[in-house]
Design a protein around this motif. Structure first.
Motif, PDB file in Angstrom:
ATOM      1  N   ARG A  86       0.836  -1.210   0.000  1.00 18.91           N
ATOM      2  CA  ARG A  86       0.000   0.000   0.000  1.00 18.91           C
ATOM      3  C   ARG A  86       0.871   1.260   0.000  1.00 18.91           C
ATOM      4  N   LYS A  87       1.997   1.200   0.716  1.00 18.96           N
ATOM      5  CA  LYS A  87       2.897   2.348   0.733  1.00 18.96           C
ATOM      6  C   LYS A  87       3.492   2.597  -0.647  1.00 18.96           C
ATOM      7  N   ALA A  88       3.851   1.532  -1.356  1.00 12.93           N
ATOM      8  CA  ALA A  88       4.378   1.689  -2.713  1.00 12.93           C
ATOM      9  C   ALA A  88       3.330   2.308  -3.628  1.00 12.93           C
ATOM     10  N   MET A  89       2.076   1.881  -3.480  1.00 16.68           N
ATOM     11  CA  MET A  89       0.993   2.457  -4.277  1.00 16.68           C
ATOM     12  C   MET A  89       0.845   3.948  -3.987  1.00 16.68           C
ATOM     13  N   GLU A  90       0.910   4.297  -2.704  1.00 14.85           N
ATOM     14  CA  GLU A  90       0.792   5.707  -2.318  1.00 14.85           C
ATOM     15  C   GLU A  90       1.957   6.529  -2.862  1.00 14.85           C
ATOM     16  N   THR A  91       3.157   5.949  -2.816  1.00 18.62           N
ATOM     17  CA  THR A  91       4.343   6.656  -3.293  1.00 18.62           C
ATOM     18  C   THR A  91       4.250   6.943  -4.788  1.00 18.62           C
ATOM     19  N   ARG A  92       3.624   6.046  -5.546  1.00 17.86           N
ATOM     20  CA  ARG A  92       3.520   6.210  -7.001  1.00 17.86           C
ATOM     21  C   ARG A  92       2.143   6.712  -7.424  1.00 17.86           C
ATOM     22  N   ARG A  93       1.483   7.426  -6.556  1.00 18.19           N
ATOM     23  CA  ARG A  93       0.106   7.837  -6.846  1.00 18.19           C
ATOM     24  C   ARG A  93       0.005   8.711  -8.101  1.00 18.19           C
ATOM     25  N   ASP A  94       1.070   9.474  -8.433  1.00 19.27           N
ATOM     26  CA  ASP A  94       1.031  10.337  -9.617  1.00 19.27           C
ATOM     27  C   ASP A  94       0.920   9.531 -10.905  1.00 19.27           C
ATOM     28  N   PHE A  95       1.250   8.252 -10.837  1.00 15.51           N
ATOM     29  CA  PHE A  95       1.205   7.412 -12.032  1.00 15.51           C
ATOM     30  C   PHE A  95      -0.088   6.596 -12.098  1.00 15.51           C
ATOM     31  N   HIS A  96      -1.036   6.908 -11.213  1.00 17.63           N
ATOM     32  CA  HIS A  96      -2.363   6.283 -11.227  1.00 17.63           C
ATOM     33  C   HIS A  96      -2.267   4.760 -11.092  1.00 17.63           C
ATOM     34  N   ILE A  97      -1.487   4.314 -10.111  1.00 24.15           N
ATOM     35  CA  ILE A  97      -1.351   2.887  -9.841  1.00 24.15           C
ATOM     36  C   ILE A  97      -2.333   2.474  -8.753  1.00 24.15           C
ATOM     37  N   ASP A  98      -3.062   1.409  -9.010  1.00 15.28           N
ATOM     38  CA  ASP A  98      -4.007   0.874  -8.028  1.00 15.28           C
ATOM     39  C   ASP A  98      -3.602  -0.568  -7.732  1.00 15.28           C
ATOM     40  N   VAL A  99      -3.483  -0.893  -6.462  1.00 14.35           N
ATOM     41  CA  VAL A  99      -3.151  -2.260  -6.052  1.00 14.35           C
ATOM     42  C   VAL A  99      -4.359  -2.858  -5.341  1.00 14.35           C
ATOM     43  N   LYS A 100      -4.864  -3.946  -5.871  1.00 19.17           N
ATOM     44  CA  LYS A 100      -5.985  -4.640  -5.248  1.00 19.17           C
ATOM     45  C   LYS A 100      -5.495  -5.965  -4.669  1.00 19.17           C
ATOM     46  N   PHE A 101      -6.166  -6.407  -3.607  1.00 20.77           N
ATOM     47  CA  PHE A 101      -5.714  -7.588  -2.879  1.00 20.77           C
ATOM     48  C   PHE A 101      -6.750  -8.697  -2.968  1.00 20.77           C
ATOM     49  N   LEU A 102      -6.269  -9.892  -3.243  1.00 18.33           N
ATOM     50  CA  LEU A 102      -7.096 -11.093  -3.234  1.00 18.33           C
ATOM     51  C   LEU A 102      -6.503 -12.052  -2.211  1.00 18.33           C
ATOM     52  N   TYR A 103      -7.371 -12.624  -1.377  1.00 19.74           N
ATOM     53  CA  TYR A 103      -6.903 -13.474  -0.285  1.00 19.74           C
ATOM     54  C   TYR A 103      -7.384 -14.910  -0.491  1.00 19.74           C
ATOM     55  N   TYR A 104      -6.525 -15.838  -0.151  1.00 20.17           N
ATOM     56  CA  TYR A 104      -6.912 -17.246  -0.204  1.00 20.17           C
ATOM     57  C   TYR A 104      -6.516 -17.924   1.105  1.00 20.17           C
ATOM     58  N   LYS A 105      -7.263 -18.940   1.467  1.00 19.86           N
ATOM     59  CA  LYS A 105      -6.949 -19.702   2.669  1.00 19.86           C
ATOM     60  C   LYS A 105      -5.705 -20.528   2.401  1.00 19.86           C
ATOM     61  N   ARG A 106      -4.695 -20.335   3.216  1.00 21.94           N
ATOM     62  CA  ARG A 106      -3.429 -21.002   2.966  1.00 21.94           C
ATOM     63  C   ARG A 106      -3.570 -22.517   3.076  1.00 21.94           C
ATOM     64  N   PHE A 107      -2.819 -23.207   2.222  1.00 21.68           N
ATOM     65  CA  PHE A 107      -2.814 -24.671   2.156  1.00 21.68           C
ATOM     66  C   PHE A 107      -4.145 -25.217   1.635  1.00 21.68           C
ATOM     67  N   ASN A 108      -4.928 -24.349   0.984  1.00 24.25           N
ATOM     68  CA  ASN A 108      -6.192 -24.772   0.389  1.00 24.25           C
ATOM     69  C   ASN A 108      -6.103 -24.535  -1.118  1.00 24.25           C
ATOM     70  N   LYS A 109      -5.901 -25.613  -1.861  1.00 19.51           N
ATOM     71  CA  LYS A 109      -5.683 -25.511  -3.302  1.00 19.51           C
ATOM     72  C   LYS A 109      -6.866 -24.851  -4.013  1.00 19.51           C
ATOM     73  N   GLU A 110      -8.070 -25.231  -3.623  1.00 12.72           N
ATOM     74  CA  GLU A 110      -9.263 -24.684  -4.278  1.00 12.72           C
ATOM     75  C   GLU A 110      -9.373 -23.174  -4.047  1.00 12.72           C
TER      76      GLU A 110
END
Length: 354
Positions: A86-110
């Motif tokens: 998130r800090k990297a995204m904020e630092t490069r805000r002039d370049f219109h970078i958006d970072v989205k997060f996807l979460y998965y349950k660890r050790f769960n292949k599906e």
């Protein structure tokens, strides 16, 4: 100081309009082949060095990056990585970078496959991924290669998957270093304890597997006479069950006074030692997460090895920025420092050190 080369100067040298030079510099259409050749010749003759930041800003486009990481508790290792991203995204805000997060349950292949599918459906410009097992991750990364989506890997380095870059520790060296540091205080012991967090009886993190290889390599070479006892603590167990397993082990092994965990959950053992008032057992673990820090301050953990999780998160997004937006080459393998934290220096560790 070298005199700045203006677009007007290039246009005069090439014998074309300023607009033509601008289109060539920004790789825009509607430039004839002869005119482009003249501009490129003038640029070479004048040794023109473009301002990549200005050029990237001139495009005035936005960039979408995705980070696919395990679900995590607040202040856990993964939370540090997310904060860095998130800090990297904020630092490069002039370049219109958006970072989205996807979460998965660890050790769960599906769950990993579902997160990967959602990521691909969004067609991002770049991806940061904490991998699952090799073959499951390969299915995801092969599709990113087919779509020309650059990706950065964290936690486990899998060179066969051909990532743009990797950020993390050299796991073998980290385990070797951990053994060497532990033996500074445990060299007279007859046996030590290696605590593992497992799922279905297996350590599923490649990073921790490689640490164990390094750890055992050092022990075999320097302290072959010391017995390494093992205790598996399954991920699905409750704290009560952990306490019962630890109580049973330490009762059966009264000569064990030092133990090591190769993941971020040293506090599982540390809090047990504090609750049972066992002051003759010390722990070495990984990661400056809040519960580990509390144990090191109260004395049940002696050492923590820092992984610079915040820096990993920041650097992974920054690598995508440099490669995709600025068109620069990035280093493919980026190993984090291996730093030893103790009660005496832990307050001076800076997670934001970049």
């Amino acid at each position: 100081m070298k005199e700045k080369i203006r677009i007007k100067d290039i246009a005069e040298k090439a014998g074309v309009s300023v607009g033509t030079v601008d289109r060539v510099l920004h790789n825009r259409p509607n430039v004839s082949a002869p005119a482009r050749k003249k501009v490129e010749a003038a640029l070479m003759e004048m040794n023109y060095q473009p301002n990549v930041y200005a050029s990237a800003l001139a495009y005035n486009r936005s960039y979408l990056f995705y980070m696919v990481i395990p679900e995590h508790e607040y202040e856990a290792y993964w939370d540090e990585i997310e904060d860095g991203a998130r800090k990297a995204m904020e630092t490069r805000r002039d370049f219109h970078i958006d970072v989205k997060f996807l979460y998965y349950k660890r050790f769960n292949k599906e769950a990993f496959i579902a997160a990967a599918t959602q990521c691909l459906e969004a067609n991002p410009d770049g991806v940061v991924v904490v991998p699952a097992d090799l073959e499951t991750t390969r299915t995801f990364t092969d599709q990113m290669h087919e779509r020309h989506i650059p990706f950065v890997m964290l936690d486990s380095y899998m060179p066969d998957l051909r990532p743009l870059a990797f950020f993390g520790q050299d796991s073998f060296s980290s385990g070797y270093f951990a053994a060497r540091m532990l033996m500074l205080i445990a060299s007279q012991d007859k046996e030590i304890l290696l605590v593992k967090r497992t799922k279905d009886g297996q350590v599923t993190s490649k990073q921790q597997m490689n640490r164990e290889v390094g750890f055992r390599h050092y022990m075999r070479d320097h302290f072959p006479e010391i017995t390494i006892e093992e205790l598996d603590l399954p991920y699905e167990s409750s704290r009560k069950e952990y306490d019962e397993m630890l109580e049973k082990f330490f009762t059966a092994h009264p000569d064990v006074h030092n133990c090591i965990t190769l993941g971020s959950k040293a506090h599982v053992v540390g809090t047990f030692l504090l609750r049972t008032n066992r002051r003759d057992i010390q722990i070495m673990g990984y990661d400056m997460v809040a519960k580990n820090v509390e144990c090191i301050r109260q004395g049940s953990i002696s050492f923590l090895i820092a992984q610079h999780a915040y820096q990993q998160g920041y650097s992974s997004v920054d690598a995508l920025f440099k490669a995709i937006v600025l068109k620069r080459k990035v280093d493919p393998v980026n190993y984090m420092p291996i730093e030893l934290l103790t009660k005496e220096n832990i307050d001076f560790y800076r997670r934001t050190q970049l």
